[in-house]
Design a protein around this motif. Structure first.
Motif, PDB file in Angstrom:
ATOM      1  N   ALA A 293       0.814  -1.222   0.000  1.00  0.00           N
ATOM      2  CA  ALA A 293       0.000   0.000   0.000  1.00  0.00           C
ATOM      3  C   ALA A 293       0.841   1.262   0.000  1.00  0.00           C
ATOM      4  N   LEU A 294       2.140   1.144   0.241  1.00  0.00           N
ATOM      5  CA  LEU A 294       3.002   2.323   0.292  1.00  0.00           C
ATOM      6  C   LEU A 294       3.360   2.857  -1.088  1.00  0.00           C
ATOM      7  N   THR A 295       3.050   2.127  -2.142  1.00  0.00           N
ATOM      8  CA  THR A 295       3.385   2.535  -3.519  1.00  0.00           C
ATOM      9  C   THR A 295       4.858   2.904  -3.641  1.00  0.00           C
ATOM     10  N   ALA A 296       5.706   1.923  -3.391  1.00  0.00           N
ATOM     11  CA  ALA A 296       7.150   2.146  -3.475  1.00  0.00           C
ATOM     12  C   ALA A 296       7.547   2.474  -4.905  1.00  0.00           C
ATOM     13  N   PRO A 297       8.598   3.262  -5.086  1.00  0.00           N
ATOM     14  CA  PRO A 297       9.040   3.617  -6.450  1.00  0.00           C
ATOM     15  C   PRO A 297       9.607   2.417  -7.180  1.00  0.00           C
ATOM     16  N   GLY A 298       9.635   2.510  -8.501  1.00  0.00           N
ATOM     17  CA  GLY A 298      10.208   1.450  -9.315  1.00  0.00           C
ATOM     18  C   GLY A 298      11.723   1.432  -9.238  1.00  0.00           C
TER      19      GLY A 298
END
Length: 390
Positions: A293-298
């Motif tokens: 859910a933290l939407t980590a970067p690619g």
């Protein structure tokens, strides 16, 4: 193999971001190794599963490894005692039992460097995500391979090792004992191991991601860390603004002030860095669902390697200029000392001894200036050393 080093000020959530980054990469199909440096199992707390000194598969394509510095220290000391057994027996020294030892300061850093080297030597993973210690310790760790190798070269210069075969003769002529063969062998082995770790840190596929909460203290920490990294030639690929509060907070809420402060800091960061915002979940993330859910970067590379180029201005100004990018440096905190073929650079609380490029070794320092976050050092050719034009 691509390597992402993640650090930031203490308490900024860098371990959680490292775990989220590794998890996102693995779920996107990348074989990922997540390497931790914390003695406590903070990675396991974030992932929701224990981690330890043996690499553990957490999910498909995601392995987590947290080396045990105590065991590595014991193994190293046991090996050292074995190599020095003859000398110890002659001295009548009692051997130490590895189980009675506790790690000395620096054991954790050396253990992590060895793990970096070992991970790079395998082809089992495509991505290495490293949860480094807090920024001050991380910067010291990143400097360790270069500094230790320099000390080894000064204490036992490679050019002098060619005389090892003449040790008995030289010892009789000089009348003093010369370093033992095992000392040279140990120094060579250490140099090789440190060089392998340094190669991982300086590889073009290695970059640093800084994690910080947007705000005054986070801005100060980022400024300091970025300067230390620049002095080491390590690019900041991404600045991760962690625990960002929602923008839709009511204007009359107590959150309005912190939200405005975070917005202002993030906007200032965007002038110098690529910024990725990670939202505040309203709780401490625990388990893979929270990490997702933290939407980590690619993990696509975006940072270019830091270069320290030399420009030729001999025709117009009679000097060569060495460009050293030092973002965040201030003039009062800079100091330069030329010592032989090295330049000692001090920027704030950071210091590095840098070998001069070959062309500059035949020059004298004419001056330096700090402009737009770049230190420009001017060198004039030394007539006694510079090749004469025909």
């Amino acid at each position: 193999m691509r390597t992402i080093l993640i650090t930031g000020p203490g308490g900024s959530g860098r371990t959680t971001v490292a775990a989220a980054t590794a998890l996102a990469a693995a779920r996107a199909g990348t074989r990922t190794l997540l390497l931790g440096a914390d003695r406590d199992d903070t990675l396991g707390a974030a992932l929701g599963t224990p981690t330890g000194p043996e690499p553990a598969r957490v999910e498909d394509r995601l392995t987590v490894w947290r080396p045990d510095p105590a065991q590595g220290f014991r193994d190293d000391l046991a090996a050292l005692q074995d190599r020095a057994s003859t000398a110890l027996d002659l001295l009548g020294a009692a051997r130490l039992d590895p189980e009675e030892l506790t790690p000395l300061p620096g054991a954790e850093e050396l253990s992590l460097l060895r793990a970096l080297r070992d991970a790079a030597l395998t082809d089992a993973h495509d991505l290495l995500v490293v949860d480094l210690p807090p920024a001050p310790r991380a910067l010291a760790l990143l400097a360790l391979p270069e500094e230790l190798r320099r000390c080894l070269r000064r204490l036992l210069p490679p050019e002098r090792q060619a005389a090892r075969a003449l040790r008995p003769v030289l010892g009789r002529l000089a009348g003093v004992p010369l370093p033992a063969e095992s000392l040279y062998e140990t120094a060579a082995r250490w140099d090789l191991e440190l060089a392998a770790a340094e190669a991982v840190l300086t590889d073009r596929g290695t970059a640093v991601r800084l994690v910080a909460e947007p705000g005054p203290s986070g801005a100060d920490a980022v400024r300091t860390a970025a300067l230390g990294l620049a002095l080491r030639g390590l690019p900041v690929e991404l600045l991760i603004a962690n625990r960002v509060l929602p923008e839709d907070a009511p204007a009359d809420s107590w959150l309005a002030g912190p939200v405005a402060q975070q917005r202002k800091t993030a906007e200032e960061w965007q002038e110098s860095y690529e910024v990725h915002r990670v939202p505040h979940l309203g709780r401490d993330p625990r388990g893979t669902d929270d990490l997702a859910a933290l939407t980590a970067p690619g993990v696509n590379p975006t940072a270019r390697p830091v270069e320290w180029p030399v420009t030729d201005r001999l025709a117009e100004a009679g000097v060569l200029v060495w460009h050293l990018p030092l973002p965040g440096a201030v003039r009062d905190g800079l100091d330069l000392v030329r010592r032989g073929d090295e330049l000692v650079v001090t920027a704030g609380r950071f210091r590095r001894i840098v070998p001069l490029p070959s062309a500059l070794r035949r020059c004298t320092v004419e001056g330096a200036a700090l402009r737009e976050g770049e230190l420009r050092v001017r060198f004039a050719p030394d007539p006694a050393l510079w090749p004469r034009s025909r």
